[in-house]
Design an enzyme around this catalytic site. Structure first.
Site, PDB file in Angstrom:
ATOM      1  N   GLU A 401       0.817  -1.226   0.000  1.00 47.85           N
ATOM      2  CA  GLU A 401       0.000   0.000   0.000  1.00 47.85           C
ATOM      3  C   GLU A 401       0.841   1.262   0.000  1.00 47.85           C
ATOM      4  O   GLU A 401       0.532   2.235  -0.690  1.00 47.85           O
ATOM      5  CB  GLU A 401      -0.954   0.009   1.207  1.00 47.85           C
ATOM      6  CG  GLU A 401      -2.172  -0.887   1.085  1.00 47.85           C
ATOM      7  CD  GLU A 401      -1.887  -2.342   1.404  1.00 47.85           C
ATOM      8  OE1 GLU A 401      -0.731  -2.657   1.769  1.00 47.85           O
ATOM      9  OE2 GLU A 401      -2.816  -3.173   1.287  1.00 47.85           O
ATOM     10  N   GLN A 423      -8.000  -2.297  -0.838  1.00 55.18           N
ATOM     11  CA  GLN A 423      -8.908  -3.445  -0.891  1.00 55.18           C
ATOM     12  C   GLN A 423      -9.995  -3.285   0.183  1.00 55.18           C
ATOM     13  O   GLN A 423     -11.159  -3.529  -0.071  1.00 55.18           O
ATOM     14  CB  GLN A 423      -8.124  -4.733  -0.717  1.00 55.18           C
ATOM     15  CG  GLN A 423      -8.871  -5.934  -1.226  1.00 55.18           C
ATOM     16  CD  GLN A 423      -7.936  -7.067  -1.588  1.00 55.18           C
ATOM     17  OE1 GLN A 423      -7.329  -7.665  -0.706  1.00 55.18           O
ATOM     18  NE2 GLN A 423      -7.816  -7.366  -2.874  1.00 55.18           N
ATOM     19  N   PHE A 424      -9.572  -2.846   1.341  1.00 62.71           N
ATOM     20  CA  PHE A 424     -10.485  -2.430   2.409  1.00 62.71           C
ATOM     21  C   PHE A 424      -9.901  -1.149   2.990  1.00 62.71           C
ATOM     22  O   PHE A 424      -8.680  -1.034   3.118  1.00 62.71           O
ATOM     23  CB  PHE A 424     -10.599  -3.505   3.505  1.00 62.71           C
ATOM     24  CG  PHE A 424     -11.384  -4.707   3.071  1.00 62.71           C
ATOM     25  CD1 PHE A 424     -12.731  -4.835   3.389  1.00 62.71           C
ATOM     26  CD2 PHE A 424     -10.782  -5.708   2.321  1.00 62.71           C
ATOM     27  CE1 PHE A 424     -13.460  -5.948   2.965  1.00 62.71           C
ATOM     28  CE2 PHE A 424     -11.507  -6.818   1.894  1.00 62.71           C
ATOM     29  CZ  PHE A 424     -12.848  -6.938   2.224  1.00 62.71           C
ATOM     30  N   ALA A 425     -10.772  -0.214   3.382  1.00 60.10           N
ATOM     31  CA  ALA A 425     -10.286   1.063   3.917  1.00 60.10           C
ATOM     32  C   ALA A 425      -9.347   0.845   5.097  1.00 60.10           C
ATOM     33  O   ALA A 425      -8.417   1.620   5.325  1.00 60.10           O
ATOM     34  CB  ALA A 425     -11.459   1.931   4.342  1.00 60.10           C
ATOM     35  N   ASP A 426      -9.587  -0.242   5.844  1.00 62.68           N
ATOM     36  CA  ASP A 426      -8.741  -0.571   7.003  1.00 62.68           C
ATOM     37  C   ASP A 426      -7.258  -0.610   6.619  1.00 62.68           C
ATOM     38  O   ASP A 426      -6.396  -0.266   7.415  1.00 62.68           O
ATOM     39  CB  ASP A 426      -9.128  -1.944   7.560  1.00 62.68           C
ATOM     40  CG  ASP A 426     -10.617  -2.076   7.795  1.00 62.68           C
ATOM     41  OD1 ASP A 426     -11.025  -2.148   8.960  1.00 62.68           O
ATOM     42  OD2 ASP A 426     -11.380  -2.078   6.805  1.00 62.68           O
ATOM     43  N   HIS A 468     -11.887  -5.364   8.976  1.00 60.15           N
ATOM     44  CA  HIS A 468     -12.540  -5.240   7.666  1.00 60.15           C
ATOM     45  C   HIS A 468     -13.822  -4.432   7.779  1.00 60.15           C
ATOM     46  O   HIS A 468     -14.706  -4.545   6.952  1.00 60.15           O
ATOM     47  CB  HIS A 468     -12.878  -6.621   7.091  1.00 60.15           C
ATOM     48  CG  HIS A 468     -11.698  -7.383   6.589  1.00 60.15           C
ATOM     49  ND1 HIS A 468     -10.829  -8.041   7.414  1.00 60.15           N
ATOM     50  CD2 HIS A 468     -11.223  -7.571   5.327  1.00 60.15           C
ATOM     51  CE1 HIS A 468      -9.894  -8.623   6.687  1.00 60.15           C
ATOM     52  NE2 HIS A 468     -10.091  -8.352   5.424  1.00 60.15           N
TER      53      HIS A 468
END
Ligand SMILES: Cc1ncc(C[n+]2csc(CCOP(=O)(O)OP(=O)(O)O)c2C)c(N)n1
Length: 662
Positions: A401, A423-426, A468
């Site tokens: 990332e 892929q996920f905001a997390d 998630h």
């Protein structure tokens, strides 16, 4: 280690040999002057590159003028070899307007498009991922250019080093990764920094060609880098270079070198790159005393004249308006009206459509993310995009990332827009540093915009647990320089995504995944925009104002539907940064009662700031205290009943009743 430097001039013409000398002499003389000014208290901080000049100068001389270089804090020789007028450097260090950052950032923390230089941020590592983006742009433009990025051996311990090399290797990007191994990272010796013999050995782990170069030998640096750059222009690929050298002075001038053994310093003093090269040139009768004196006089005169010019320049006069304005690149919002032809589609389809139409509109736009290509992304938003737009523009990324966000910035340095899908905001936490420090601060620091949209599939209600389900917009709303968009309806999602991509500034685009497949509405089929920074009054009433965004907007509407007797204004914020305070204040002044509903846990969320703003601006109109409904102060549990208890939805009714009774 031998203290001899073996110079081999081969076919390098005499003029070039002399030019390399002059280019090394210049940063050395500037530094000597700076050390005097430092002792006189006329400059505050100085990172010395004395003894390392051959690397900056050799690499810069080997590259073409329009090939980007990304230097670090000891690379004065890059700036001087690119012939930046010295007064601009001096003004930069004195915090004056003729510098590169309008007094906003210090030392070498600046770039210049005119000189194809992108300077560092203090965090060191992100520099490497930017080079990936620039090299990707070069590859997409097929312009046969390389780019060079510097780091110290200390910086190679950062995850960014690993990520950037990995991405460059997987994508075969023409980047010269130049590691200056100068023995110490602040006080930490190489033996405590990494546990392999050479940093160049790490190249193998990335499937990358690597070389060790004597960093004190200007001819070896120049010849090897020239040859490699030539070959990389024809056959794009990354190359890792380890330059063996030594840091002859303290980390920065005030910190000294007490921890460095005297014998080591003495040994390396004998290997001084400039003195040794002078000896070689004199022995070959290329450099005469007359030329040497003439060069020294010429450069000394230039330094003095330019220093005077910088001293004569008036100090910065703070201008509040321009300070605030420069946080973002100015942009003329282009309103494109939604067409009456509409289709009833899901939230997820609206985002996909907005993205697809933006790819058609902006020929250069690049999408980067994990599994976004053939697989179509985990939420299938980019399904079919590879077939339509090709693999160059729809790019699967390794799980890197940080490097990918930095690469997005590198693309924008080269004039290319990008959308990065988390892929996920997390997982934005793994790319947090470049988002908040690189993208957010860039335009304010040196007027370089970061033309990147980061898509953030977020939110709870899907039983996905602590990693998630987060809605982490508050990590970003408090960072000046980022726009934060958070739609609740498909039509808004499409128009706002298109507007976000058109906006030349960094935008965090939150997409609640609980809404993806549960919320439908009629969405205009055309390419249209919805203005960023404008809230929507989606329901009008008289008793109270309910402010929210994202999934809780739907809780509120559902509740009001079941409780038709309650008459409320409902404001969907749609954009959290910049905030549309006008719409909020108008409504609060009308109803006198207000509830702010957020999905995030209570403390430090946007509802707290909104509450403070309303108190400051609408106090006399309030008939009751401002109320907040939010999640518990815990991480998000996955088990459905625990998750339901965590979310504020259940507390909405009670809070509305309390407020109405107040
Ligand atoms: C992320 C981060 N951690 C720590 C620092 C503090 N720091 C600045 S420079 C430096 C040493 C860097 O060493 P190296 O990369 O070898 O470069 P050198 O200074 O030797 O040229 C440290 C620890 C920082 N700027 N950023």
């Amino acid at each position: 280690m031998s203290d001899k430097i073996k110079f081999i001039a081969n076919k390098i013409p005499k003029e070039q040999l002399l030019s390399l000398y002059k280019n090394m002499l210049k940063p050395r003389l500037i530094e000597e002057k700076m050390l005097i000014l430092l002792r006189q208290g006329k400059i505050s901080k100085w990172f010395s590159g004395i003894g390392q000049e051959a690397i900056s100068v050799g690499v810069t001389a080997a590259l073409q003028e329009d090939e980007y270089i990304l230097p670090m804090h000891r690379n004065l020789g890059v700036f001087t070899t690119r012939n930046i007028p010295l007064y601009r450097l001096f003004s930069q260090w004195q915090g004056k307007m003729n510098g590169f950052t309008k007094g906003r950032d210090r030392s070498f923390h600046f770039g210049s498009q005119a000189f194809h230089i992108v300077g560092m941020i203090s965090h060191l590592g992100p520099q490497l991922g930017i080079a990936d983006g620039i090299a990707l742009a070069n590859k997409l433009k097929k312009n046969k250019k390389v780019c060079a990025v510097f780091t110290g051996e200390g910086g190679t311990s950062e995850g960014d080093f690993h990520e950037a090399l990995n991405v460059a290797s997987v994508w075969n990007l023409p980047v010269l990764f130049c590691v200056e191994n100068n023995g110490y990272g602040l006080s930490t010796p190489t033996s405590a920094q990494f546990n392999c013999k050479n940093i160049a050995d790490k190249g193998m782990g990335y499937g990358m060609e690597s070389h060790i170069i004597d960093g004190n030998n200007i001819l070896e640096v120049y010849a090897k880098v020239s040859k490699l750059a030539e070959s990389m222009r024809k056959k794009p690929r990354p190359v890792l270079l380890e330059f063996k050298t030594f840091r002859m002075r303290g980390h920065e001038e005030a910190s000294g070198t007490k921890y460095v053994p005297t014998e080591t310093l003495d040994l390396w003093a004998k290997k001084d790159p400039l003195e040794n090269y002078i000896g070689f040139l004199k022995k070959k009768k290329i450099l005469t005393t007359v030329i040497e004196t003439a060069y020294k006089e010429e450069i000394t005169q230039e330094i003095n004249d330019h220093l005077q010019k910088a001293y004569d320049e008036e100090k910065i006069i703070p201008n509040l308006a321009s300070e605030l304005k420069d946080v973002f690149k100015a942009t003329q919002y282009e309103a494109i009206a939604p067409a009456p032809e509409k289709k009833n589609i899901r939230f997820v389809d609206a985002i996909s459509e907005g993205l697809c139409q933006s790819m058609e509109k902006h020929e250069g736009l690049v999408i980067m993310g994990q599994d976004v290509a053939e697989y179509g992304g985990v939420f299938k938003i980019t399904d079919g995009f590879v077939e339509k737009f090709g693999k160059e523009r729809v790019r699967n990324t390794p799980i890197c990332e940080s490097a990918i966000v930095a690469a997005g910035y590198g693309l924008s340095v080269s004039g290319i827009k990008s959308v990065v899908e988390m892929q996920f905001a997390d997982f934005a936490s793994s790319g947090f540093n470049p988002i908040v420090n690189l993208l957010a601060k860039s335009h304010y620091r040196w007027q370089q915009n970061a033309d990147t949209v980061i898509r953030m599939p977020c939110g709870a209600g899907v039983g996905a647990g602590p990693f998630h389900s987060q809605t982490n917009e508050a990590w970003f709303t408090k960072t000046p320089g980022l726009k934060v968009v958070y739609p609740a309806f498909p039509q808004d999602a499409k128009g706002l995504l298109i507007a976000a991509i058109n906006d030349p500034n960094p935008v965090l685009f939150f997409e609640h995944k609980g809404l993806y497949r549960s919320v439908y509405n009629d969405v205009s089929e055309n390419y249209f925009t919805t203005e960023i920074g404008k809230a929507a009054l989606i329901k009008e009433g008289t008793q109270l104002t309910i402010i929210s965004y994202g999934a809780p907007i739907h809780w509120v509407l559902e509740y009001l539907e079941k409780n038709a007797a309650i008459s409320a204004d409902v404001i969907d914020l749609r954009t959290l940064q910049p905030l549309d305070t006008e719409t909020i204040y108008d409504s609060v002044k009308k109803t006198g009662r207000v509830i702010i509903v957020q999905e995030d846990s209570l403390f430090g969320g946007i509802s707290s700031d909104l509450s403070a703003l309303i108190n400051e601006h609408c106090f006399e109109y309030l008939d009751a205290p401002v109320k907040r409904v939010a999640s518990l102060e815990t991480p998000i549990p996955f088990e459905p009943s625990l998750e339901a208890q965590y979310l504020g939805k259940k507390r909405l009714e009670k809070t509305i009743n309390e407020l109405l009774k107040y």
